[in-house]
Scaffold this motif. Structure first.
Motif, PDB file in Angstrom:
ATOM      1  N   TRP A  32       0.810  -1.225   0.000  1.00  0.00           N
ATOM      2  CA  TRP A  32       0.000   0.000   0.000  1.00  0.00           C
ATOM      3  C   TRP A  32       0.845   1.277   0.000  1.00  0.00           C
ATOM      4  O   TRP A  32       0.330   2.356  -0.267  1.00  0.00           O
ATOM      5  N   VAL A  33       2.159   1.194   0.268  1.00  0.00           N
ATOM      6  CA  VAL A  33       2.991   2.407   0.291  1.00  0.00           C
ATOM      7  C   VAL A  33       3.615   2.706  -1.069  1.00  0.00           C
ATOM      8  O   VAL A  33       4.343   3.683  -1.210  1.00  0.00           O
ATOM      9  N   SER A  60       9.342   3.126  -2.905  1.00  0.00           N
ATOM     10  CA  SER A  60       8.568   4.346  -3.087  1.00  0.00           C
ATOM     11  C   SER A  60       9.076   5.470  -2.186  1.00  0.00           C
ATOM     12  O   SER A  60       9.793   5.240  -1.203  1.00  0.00           O
ATOM     13  N   ILE A  62       7.160   7.201  -0.209  1.00  0.00           N
ATOM     14  CA  ILE A  62       6.505   7.028   1.095  1.00  0.00           C
ATOM     15  C   ILE A  62       7.302   6.065   1.969  1.00  0.00           C
ATOM     16  O   ILE A  62       7.517   6.313   3.151  1.00  0.00           O
ATOM     17  N   ASP A  63       7.776   4.957   1.385  1.00  0.00           N
ATOM     18  CA  ASP A  63       8.574   3.991   2.132  1.00  0.00           C
ATOM     19  C   ASP A  63       9.880   4.623   2.606  1.00  0.00           C
ATOM     20  O   ASP A  63      10.300   4.439   3.750  1.00  0.00           O
ATOM     21  N   SER A  66       9.042   7.104   5.488  1.00  0.00           N
ATOM     22  CA  SER A  66       8.602   6.454   6.726  1.00  0.00           C
ATOM     23  C   SER A  66       9.735   5.721   7.443  1.00  0.00           C
ATOM     24  O   SER A  66       9.755   5.653   8.662  1.00  0.00           O
TER      25      SER A  66
END
Length: 162
Positions: A32-33, A60, A62-63, A66
């Motif tokens: 989902w990321v 990604s 986002i990954d 995070s």
């Protein structure tokens, strides 16, 4: 090796890029990321009629945000090479370590996916080895694929090695 030396080495390394062509033929989302597995078709610049499909993990934004490790990418990859037309072999390196036929950066500076071709004369086979190359240390993760030439109508531009 300092960061400055590593960056300079990476720039020099990138400047000597191998002119193999590749094309993204697939991209599969794995979570989902936004992390993906990318599939590229790679053609060997000195061997017509052989195509390798190489996969690698594409992290990604986002990954990266995070987890905070911007420059790290997994070294996992896979390769499958097949005859996709009449095989014509140009002037290839016949040494035991072969030659690099493809390289693509997997991180901003420090890691590349590399494909080497080696000719196994005793078994009349082309071997393609996919592995990651890092500026500081190598990776033990690799994948291999072979294209047998036995009983095939192969054209060698410089004559078949004996």
């Amino acid at each position: 090796m300092s960061i400055r030396q590593a960056a300079a080495a990476a720039v020099m390394f990138a400047a000597t890029a191998v002119p193999a062509s590749s094309e993204v033929v697939g991209k599969v989302g794995v979570d989902w990321v936004g992390n993906d597995i990318v599939i590229e078709a790679v053609t060997d610049p000195d061997v017509k009629g052989v195509t390798c499909h190489v996969t690698y993990f594409d992290r990604s934004l986002i990954d990266r945000l995070s987890k905070g490790n911007w420059f790290e990418d997994p070294s996992n990859n896979s390769i499958a090479c097949r005859q996709t037309g009449p095989i014509e072999i140009g002037d290839i390196d016949l040494s035991e370590d072969g030659e690099e036929v493809f390289r693509e950066g997997l991180s901003i500076i420090f890691k590349s996916l590399v494909v080497n071709r080696i000719y196994d004369k005793n078994n009349d086979t082309l071997i393609y080895l996919a592995h990651s190359r890092q500026v500081v240390e190598g990776s033990a993760k690799m994948a291999i694929s072979t294209v047998p030439l036995f009983n095939e109508n192969v054209v060698w531009s410089s004559g078949k090695p004996e």
